[in-house]
Enzyme design. Structure first.
Site, PDB file in Angstrom:
ATOM      1  N   ASP A  21       0.847  -1.194   0.000  1.00  0.00           N
ATOM      2  CA  ASP A  21       0.000   0.000   0.000  1.00  0.00           C
ATOM      3  C   ASP A  21       0.883   1.244   0.000  1.00  0.00           C
ATOM      4  OD1 ASP A  21       0.276   1.095   3.046  1.00  0.00           O
ATOM      5  OD2 ASP A  21       0.350  -1.086   2.977  1.00  0.00           O
TER       6      ASP A  21
ATOM      7  N   ASP B 229       1.589   4.609   2.107  1.00  0.00           N
ATOM      8  CA  ASP B 229       1.333   5.080   3.460  1.00  0.00           C
ATOM      9  C   ASP B 229       0.507   6.366   3.429  1.00  0.00           C
ATOM     10  OD1 ASP B 229       1.930   4.161   6.140  1.00  0.00           O
ATOM     11  OD2 ASP B 229       3.001   6.047   6.416  1.00  0.00           O
TER      12      ASP B 229
END
Length: 264
Positions: free
Chosen positions: A209, A211
């Site tokens: 992902d 952040d």
């Protein structure tokens, strides 16, 4: 107690709870308490490999509660001289994309209160962590990933936060402004403890992902981390199965002699 011996150890991260086909299993006891799980062991490409999921077999141990000393010492008792530490990580930079691998060469420790040394005295020991990851293992990991067509970044700094919470946007923007690429909750003290025992260590960060502070990022959720890691589990296994037989027998690296000149 005499334990079965292995050449290479692997710590499994979020989503990687098994690695070997038809492995044997052993429960290892350490002076530092119980490890996260029993160790399974078997062969990959003619090398004996010991595997342990750092969060436990059912992911019941959060990052700040892992007994890192017991885990690493258990690998030492199994005779392991090299450890590979794949884990799920967030990206702090736009060019490091979900699904990419980063073979880190530096860490920044932002944890607190973790038991992070085997040397509590009375003998004073200072082990250098200037270059905390094994250069030989890093090179093999990067070259093997490229041969497999995996998008991999050669080098990067991982900032290790305490957890279990994720970063605020302000914290994330601060980390990104330093030029750091990766954020994670388990790389410290695992990697440094290996160095204290003169075990080579290589981190492979699987980016799950962006952040929270990365431009355009939506706040990360645990479900998203697990989903992306699960989608790439076979990719990380393929890398490990190709990388392990490619590791040289010799260890000319600084890791193997880390205690020389470290003891007062």
């Amino acid at each position: 107690m005499d334990y079965p011996q292995a050449d290479i150890g692997v710590f499994g991260g979020s989503g990687l709870y098994s690695l070997l086909e038809s492995p044997a299993e052993v429960t290892v006891h350490t002076p530092y308490g119980d490890p996260s799980a029993p160790i399974t062991y078997g062969e990959i490409g003619g090398r004996v490999v010991a595997f342990m999921p750092r969060h436990g077999t059912s992911h019941t141990i959060p990052p700040h509660m892992i007994n890192y000393r017991a885990n690493v010492y258990a690998m030492k008792q199994m005779g392991v001289s090299r450890i590979i530490g794949p884990n799920a990580c967030g990206s702090l930079q736009a060019h490091v994309k979900p699904g990419d691998f980063v073979v880190c060469d530096q860490f920044v420790d932002r944890t607190k209160g973790r038991k992070d040394t085997f040397y509590d005295g009375p003998q004073t020991t200072h082990v250098s962590s200037a270059d905390p990851y094994c250069p030989t293992m890093r090179q093999v990991a990067v070259e093997t990933a490229r041969e497999l067509g995996i998008s991999v970044h050669d080098g990067g700094t991982v900032v290790v936060i305490q957890g279990p919470r994720f970063s605020t946007r302000a914290e994330s923007r601060w980390f990104a402004s330093q030029g750091w690429e990766v954020i994670n909750m388990t790389q410290y003290p695992e990697s440094y403890l290996a160095r204290e025992l003169e075990i080579c260590y290589c981190n492979i960060s699987l980016i799950t992902d962006y952040d929270a502070g990365t431009a355009g990022a939506t706040p990360v959720t645990n479900d998203e981390v697990v989903r992306v890691f699960a989608e790439n589990t076979e990719k990380i296994k393929s890398l490990l199965y190709a990388m392990i037989p490619a590791l040289p027998e010799e260890r000319p690296c600084l890791c193997a002699t880390a205690l020389e000149g470290a003891v007062f």
